[in-house]
Design an enzyme around this catalytic site. Structure first.
Site, mmCIF file in Angstrom:
data_model
loop_
_atom_site.group_PDB
_atom_site.id
_atom_site.type_symbol
_atom_site.label_atom_id
_atom_site.label_comp_id
_atom_site.label_asym_id
_atom_site.label_seq_id
_atom_site.Cartn_x
_atom_site.Cartn_y
_atom_site.Cartn_z
ATOM 1 N N LEU A 175 1.839 1.471 -2.759
ATOM 2 C CA LEU A 175 0.648 0.829 -2.726
ATOM 3 C C LEU A 175 -0.734 1.664 -2.631
ATOM 4 O O LEU A 175 -1.653 1.256 -2.737
ATOM 5 C CB LEU A 175 0.819 -0.229 -1.379
ATOM 6 C CG LEU A 175 1.693 -1.266 -1.420
ATOM 7 C CD1 LEU A 175 1.930 -1.819 -0.259
ATOM 8 C CD2 LEU A 175 1.669 -2.148 -2.570
ATOM 9 N N GLY A 176 -0.518 3.175 -2.026
ATOM 10 C CA GLY A 176 -1.413 3.774 -1.821
ATOM 11 C C GLY A 176 -1.361 4.865 -0.853
ATOM 12 O O GLY A 176 -0.286 5.207 -0.449
ATOM 13 N N VAL A 177 -2.361 5.817 -0.720
ATOM 14 C CA VAL A 177 -2.107 6.956 -0.033
ATOM 15 C C VAL A 177 -3.290 7.241 0.942
ATOM 16 O O VAL A 177 -4.496 6.950 0.475
ATOM 17 C CB VAL A 177 -1.852 8.245 -0.789
ATOM 18 C CG1 VAL A 177 -1.771 9.528 -0.082
ATOM 19 C CG2 VAL A 177 -0.823 7.947 -1.754
ATOM 20 N N GLY A 178 -3.032 7.318 2.181
ATOM 21 C CA GLY A 178 -3.988 7.398 3.230
ATOM 22 C C GLY A 178 -3.909 8.735 3.969
ATOM 23 O O GLY A 178 -3.404 9.553 3.647
ATOM 24 N N PHE B 16 -2.774 9.078 6.928
ATOM 25 C CA PHE B 16 -1.656 9.341 7.709
ATOM 26 C C PHE B 16 -0.283 9.613 6.736
ATOM 27 O O PHE B 16 0.534 10.374 6.955
ATOM 28 C CB PHE B 16 -1.257 7.949 8.454
ATOM 29 C CG PHE B 16 0.040 8.257 9.400
ATOM 30 C CD1 PHE B 16 -0.025 8.467 10.578
ATOM 31 C CD2 PHE B 16 0.927 7.390 8.844
ATOM 32 C CE1 PHE B 16 1.231 8.718 11.258
ATOM 33 C CE2 PHE B 16 2.291 7.732 9.564
ATOM 34 C CZ PHE B 16 2.241 8.270 10.812
ATOM 35 N N GLY B 17 -0.499 9.037 5.622
ATOM 36 C CA GLY B 17 0.448 9.154 4.600
ATOM 37 C C GLY B 17 0.605 8.015 3.554
ATOM 38 O O GLY B 17 -0.552 7.363 3.274
ATOM 39 N N VAL C 68 1.978 4.866 1.370
ATOM 40 C CA VAL C 68 2.232 3.384 1.696
ATOM 41 C C VAL C 68 2.927 2.978 0.693
ATOM 42 O O VAL C 68 2.537 2.957 -0.470
ATOM 43 C CB VAL C 68 1.013 2.544 2.126
ATOM 44 C CG1 VAL C 68 1.559 1.342 2.596
ATOM 45 C CG2 VAL C 68 0.025 3.065 2.922
ATOM 46 N N ASP D 98 -12.731 4.116 12.631
ATOM 47 C CA ASP D 98 -12.389 4.351 11.283
ATOM 48 C C ASP D 98 -12.721 3.111 10.202
ATOM 49 O O ASP D 98 -11.883 2.849 9.370
ATOM 50 C CB ASP D 98 -10.980 5.000 11.051
ATOM 51 C CG ASP D 98 -10.873 6.003 9.613
ATOM 52 O OD1 ASP D 98 -12.085 6.128 9.078
ATOM 53 O OD2 ASP D 98 -9.751 6.138 9.353
#
Length: 851
Positions: A515-518, A520-521, A523, A633
């Site tokens: 779904l995505g990358v943030g 933290f890591g 998803v 954030d």
């Protein structure tokens, strides 16, 4: 008389000799070269020495300290005029796995340089040969072939930390093919050239452990200067000219001085970079650029799957006096250095300075950008840079090319590894024996306490490899169907998932479910056995965020329940993993609906409702508990949308408990995302709820203008969306920069109120910003103005506000004084109460047809 003349001549000769000796000493002291203890320059397959760029390469068959295991290798040479350089006239071709072993005298980082050129008429199809190169610990090349390569020859440079007495470089041909190499360099470097730590970006934090990683040089630029080959560098490096990487060539002007003017300070030497690099630079603008404040931007194609070590070189050779050059430095969308005044650091002009960073590439880009531009807070419109180095960092599999580990190529490569295996086996055996004894003891304890625990074992909860545990936490694990349960006194921390459950739900972290990358890591979308859709956030061990953020997220969300906050279902911490499981937000982050994707654009009403939902979530955080919670954030990627486009605030890893009643702020290190950071918090390290308000103001402008908060590729006055949009807001021309897809559908009164709201949120000082309650009221009002415009006539606009015919506005007269209209509501415990209170405020404005 003759004797006197002779005596004077003798004295003169002695004096001249003395000055020559002194001069020679000074010259040697100034230009003394670093002498590497390990210095292998190998011409593979050659029968004679080869001189290249001032260095002499020795045949691999004649080097006394080199042990080669080349099996049935083949030597080829060529005198063809097509050969680009003498170093490529010979090659050694490997038909089976072969290696070179280099004896190492000085442990530490070494340059490993490889030269490749498919020598013509070799009897083999070298252009199609698939080459794999590995060392003891790292994969350097994985099935590389010239068939897909744009150049005729290839030079690779690596920086590897050697911690043993040998360095083994192994060449592995693919099945049915061959491998080859033309030349190899293994050269030690000064210990102080690379340190173990650099500054990671997004958010800024120290990054440690670089000594355990391998680097591959991707770009090394002599900015504003000419190409420098290995002969011009004390460490044999090459420096390319930067012109072809400039985003806008005409945006710069070259600056240069004599290399002898460069004054190296303590800690910076010619090994850091030659004085020829620091003696040239690029500066801002020229007559061909309409905007003299345009940022200088370099754009580099890179592999988005890797992180990068970035070294920036500066030297103020353009100023006439101290403190007259202040500028900002950006890497991608992050501010790497803000308000950089070189002379205040070096206390002089023409003094070299460098800074190291670690950065990831944006998930939606294959480019890495570096920019310099004037500081908007300083009345100085110039910026400069002298040199730039970009190096790829080995990934978690210790690879610099692809996703295969050394073990997949060398399953039983050396006696060294066999010895390690024996040692590890013995240790594991001992640990297993101790664990068995401990297990027996636990079973005995469990049996004795079975009646009080109802047959369930009492376990502790390790967090990320047992490195830290939750305070006062105990877990009671019991699987029922797919469930595990956890209790912490009277607080429910959610469900504890086994790692196998996570694997099953996410189809073993299938990249097609990403779904995505943030920060933290990564998803992933997942599905539980009962059909429930979930979002699985898997922590990245190399992320800037770690155990503290993992624990904060669990503890915060276990206490918070609100319609506009993403719900935490549970977590998993098995096998040194940090995994968070949330309710699935079907429509993903708000940002993806604004720009960067092909999703349909949101209507103005949808955008207002999303902003209102996010504001409600933040208002609950600030007022809904006995002590406020500051998100820290707030940004469009942390506002998620469910299947009905209801907005929910997410990602509480950086959240902080707000100040107590007798305090005005919380003193803490700056964390967050550049572009959204409260400038007052950034300057003073004093955090308040108004810091979230500022970040939310940036979100409002992002929603309106559909562009990133920071975009260093744009002209200087457009880089920061907050500053750029505010300049248009103050001119009353916000409609000129809003999303083109909204033109004609936005009620002017609604837009005006929206702009006023954002303007107040973005006030320089927190005391001048409204509370989230006021912001929520403001946005509700903007929505009512938009909705009512379609069914009610608008009165002529006056200087106070836009209002609707027939509605008494006396209850709104104190609005501009930031009086909250929903203070006292019990939003902490009941969403419906919040909605009811808000509805009561707008009872006079409600559209009779409903919303």
């Amino acid at each position: 008389m003759v004797l006197l003349v002779m005596m004077m001549m003798v004295k003169l000769v002695k004096l001249v000799s003395f000055f020559l000796v002194v001069l020679l000493f000074l010259v040697n002291a100034s230009f003394a070269l670093y002498t590497p203890l390990d210095n292998y320059l190998i011409a593979c397959g050659s029968s004679q020495n080869i001189t290249f760029q001032g260095h002499t390469f020795v045949p691999d068959s004649q080097h006394s300290s080199l042990v080669s295991k080349t099996g049935d290798s083949i030597v080829v040479t060529s005198n063809s005029r097509l050969v680009p350089f003498p170093i490529y006239q010979s090659a050694r071709i490997f038909t089976e796995k072969s290696s070179y072993t280099f004896e190492i005298e000085q442990e530490g980082r070494h340059w490993l340089r490889l030269y490749f050129y498919p020598v013509p008429n070799s009897g083999h199809d070298l252009i199609s040969a698939a080459i794999t190169v590995v060392t003891d610990d790292f994969v350097l090349l994985s099935n590389f072939t010239f068939r897909n390569y744009k150049g005729s020859y290839m030079f690779k440079e690596y920086a590897i930390n050697v911690t043993s007495e040998t360095l083994i470089v192994t060449f592995i041909p693919s099945i049915g093919s061959v491998a080859f190499v033309n030349a190899i360099e293994v050269v030690s470097m000064p210990d102080e050239l690379f340190f173990d730590q650099a500054l990671a970006l997004h958010p800024p934090a120290p990054f440690s452990g670089l000594s355990e990683l391998a680097f591959e040089t991707v770009y090394r630029l002599n900015i504003g200067g000419s190409f420098l080959n290995a002969q011009n560098d004390t460490l044999g490096r090459t420096w390319d000219n930067d012109l072809k990487y400039l985003h806008v060539n005409s945006s710069v002007t070259n600056v240069s001085v004599s290399p002898s003017n460069i004054k190296y300070p303590k800690g910076v030497t010619a090994e850091t970079a030659p004085n020829s690099v620091y003696a040239t630079a690029e500066a801002m603008g020229n007559a061909n650029v309409a905007n003299s404040n345009f940022n200088i931007t370099w754009v580099f194609p890179v592999d988005r799957n890797f992180s990068y070590f970035i070294r920036l070189h500066f030297c103020d050779i353009m100023s006439k006096s101290l403190n007259t050059l202040v500028f900002n430095v950006y890497i991608n969308n992050d501010t790497a250095l803000g308000s950089l005044d070189l002379s205040s650091i070096t206390n002089d002009l023409a003094v070299p300075y460098y800074k190291d960073f670690v950065s990831n590439v944006s998930v939606d880009s294959d480019n890495l950008t570096v920019s310099v531009g004037p500081d908007t807070m300083a009345d100085i419109t110039n910026a400069t840079m002298s040199g730039l180095e970009i190096m790829k960092i080995s990934n978690a599999l210790k690879s610099l090319d692809g996703f295969s580990s050394v073990e997949s190529f060398l399953p039983s490569s050396s006696s060294k590894k066999n010895t390690i295996g024996i040692i590890v086996g013995c240790v594991v055996g001992a640990v297993a024996a101790i664990a068995f004894v401990g297990l027996c003891y636990c079973c005995l304890v469990q049996r004795n306490s079975k009646s009080t625990q109802q047959g369930r074992p009492l376990l502790s909860l390790p967090l990320y490899g047992n490195s830290q545990t939750m305070t006062k936490m105990s877990t009671i694990s019991q699987k029922s169907g797919t469930a595990s349960c956890i209790s912490l006194s009277s607080i429910n921390l959610g469900r504890v998932f086994t790692f196998q459950e996570i694997l099953d739900a996410s189809n073993k972290f299938d990249e097609r479910l990403l779904l995505g990358v943030g920060g933290f890591g990564r998803v992933y979308k997942g599905t539980l056995e009962d059909g429930t859709n979930i979002a699985v956030k898997r922590g990245n061990p190399r992320s800037e965020q770690g155990i503290a953020e993992f624990r904060t997220e669990i503890e915060m969300l276990s206490k918070l329940r609100h319609r506009h906050l993403v719900s935490l279902i549970g977590y998993c911490d098995e096998r040194s993993e940090m995994i968070l499981v949330y309710e699935c937000m079907a429509n993903g982050p708000l940002r993806s609906h604004l720009y960067g994707t092909d999703l349909p654009p949101l209507s103005w009403k949808q955008r207002l409702e999303i902003c209102i939902g996010a504001a409600r979530g933040l208002h609950y955080l600030h007022t809904g508990a006995s002590q406020s919670i500051i998100h820290r954030d707030v940004k469009t990627t942390n506002i998620l949308l469910d299947d009905n486009f209801v907005a929910k605030v997410a990602d509480f890893g950086l959240s902080k408990t707000g100040p107590a009643l007798d305090q005005t702020h919380v003193s803490t290190a700056v964390k967050g995302s550049f572009g959204y950071l409260d400038p007052e918090y950034f300057r003073r390290q004093q955090l308040t709820e108004k810091s979230d308000v500022y970040s939310f103001g940036v979100v409002l402008m992002e929603v309106l203008c559909t562009r990133p908060a920071l975009n260093p590729v744009l002209p200087r006055d457009q880089v920061n969306i907050a500053e750029w949009a505010m300049s248009w807001q103050k001119k009353g021309m916000l409609d000129q920069i809003m999303d083109q897809k909204l033109i004609g559908s936005v009620n002017p009164a609604s837009l005006k109120k929206f702009g006023e709201t954002a303007e107040k949120c973005l006030a320089e000082y927190g005391v001048d910003r409204p509370s989230m309650g006021d912001v929520l009221w403001n946005l509700e009002y903007a929505l009512q103005l938009q909705e009512t415009a379609s069914s009610a006539l608008m009165e002529p606009e006056d200087n106070s506000t836009n209002h609707i015919t027939g509605i008494q506005l006396t209850t709104l007269q104190n609005f501009d004084n930031s009086v909250s209209m929903i203070d006292g509501e019990n939003s902490a415990t009941d969403d419906d109460a919040e909605d009811a209170a808000t509805s009561a405020v707008f009872s006079q404005l409600v559209n009779p047809h409903g919303r």
